[in-house]
Design a protein around this motif. Sequence first.
Motif, short mmCIF file in Angstrom:
data_model
loop_
_atom_site.label_atom_id
_atom_site.label_comp_id
_atom_site.label_asym_id
_atom_site.label_seq_id
_atom_site.Cartn_x
_atom_site.Cartn_y
_atom_site.Cartn_z
N TRP A 104 0.89 -1.17 -0.08
CA TRP A 104 0.08 -0.13 -0.12
C TRP A 104 0.94 1.25 -0.02
N ALA A 105 1.80 1.28 0.84
CA ALA A 105 2.68 2.54 0.94
C ALA A 105 3.45 2.60 -0.30
N GLN A 106 3.99 1.93 -1.06
CA GLN A 106 4.50 1.80 -2.26
C GLN A 106 3.65 2.15 -3.40
N GLY A 107 2.37 2.27 -3.32
CA GLY A 107 1.28 2.34 -4.36
C GLY A 107 0.96 1.25 -4.96
N LYS A 108 1.27 -0.16 -4.59
CA LYS A 108 1.42 -1.06 -5.73
C LYS A 108 0.23 -1.87 -5.61
N LEU A 109 -0.97 -1.46 -4.86
CA LEU A 109 -2.26 -1.97 -4.80
C LEU A 109 -3.42 -1.09 -5.46
N ILE A 110 -2.90 0.09 -6.16
CA ILE A 110 -3.76 1.38 -6.66
C ILE A 110 -4.32 0.45 -8.07
N ASN A 111 -5.28 0.49 -8.33
CA ASN A 111 -5.88 0.22 -9.47
C ASN A 111 -6.33 -1.47 -9.67
N LYS A 112 -5.88 -2.18 -8.53
CA LYS A 112 -6.33 -3.53 -8.56
C LYS A 112 -7.71 -3.63 -8.62
N VAL A 113 -8.36 -4.49 -9.29
CA VAL A 113 -9.65 -4.74 -9.72
C VAL A 113 -10.11 -5.85 -8.66
N VAL A 114 -11.13 -5.54 -7.73
CA VAL A 114 -11.43 -6.55 -6.66
C VAL A 114 -12.78 -6.62 -6.58
N SER A 115 -13.14 -7.77 -6.05
CA SER A 115 -14.51 -8.23 -5.77
C SER A 115 -14.54 -9.36 -4.44
N ALA A 116 -15.68 -9.33 -3.99
CA ALA A 116 -15.52 -10.08 -2.61
C ALA A 116 -16.80 -11.11 -2.67
#
Length: 202
Positions: A104-116
């Motif tokens: 998260w701190a490195q911005g590596k989760l930005i724009n991941k497409v997620v569903s649950a």
Amino acid sequence: MNVKLAIIYYSSTGTNYRLARWAEEAANEAGAEVKVLKVPELAPEEAIATNPAWKAHIEETKDVPTATPADLEWADAIIFSTPTRFGNVAAQMKQFLDTTGGLWAQGKLINKVVSAMSSAQNPHGGQEQTILQLYTTMYHWGAIIAAPGYTDPVIFAAGGNPYGTSVTVDQNGNMVENVEAAVKHQTRRTLQVAEWVKKGQG
């Protein structure tokens, strides 16, 4: 376009594992690159041993790889599946999410497409709230939520949860609603949105 999908679940007696496998089937049919991954178990062996179904499921899934933050970085899209615990995600899933701070701190989760997806022992036992609680973490990531909404009639047949597929499980561990088609539709929708995002970023 080849979408990389991580299906990350926690399951004590098998319900969310079955949901994850249905999602895997749909993703394979759609030509995605798929990983099915479980989050680490936190419960002590003594507790697991008191529940034969729990113990049997642990043994059944011993060869399923354990999820790591690296799997989240690898994935274009992520589907989570967790039972509800007092209207929130299971502790095992929450603990895994708490390990994502570095990404998260490195911005590596930005724009991941997620569903649950979720499950509970009764229809009003927190199924919707559990999914919404999980999505709160995804908002902090800057992820893109691909909720199923009412995009296909199979949503209604599965109980009508617009946030993500959820299922009621009776005292014998049987699913009350027929949710297989809804899981597969949700998976295809998640992959479609992820493909759009990848094309837009290319």
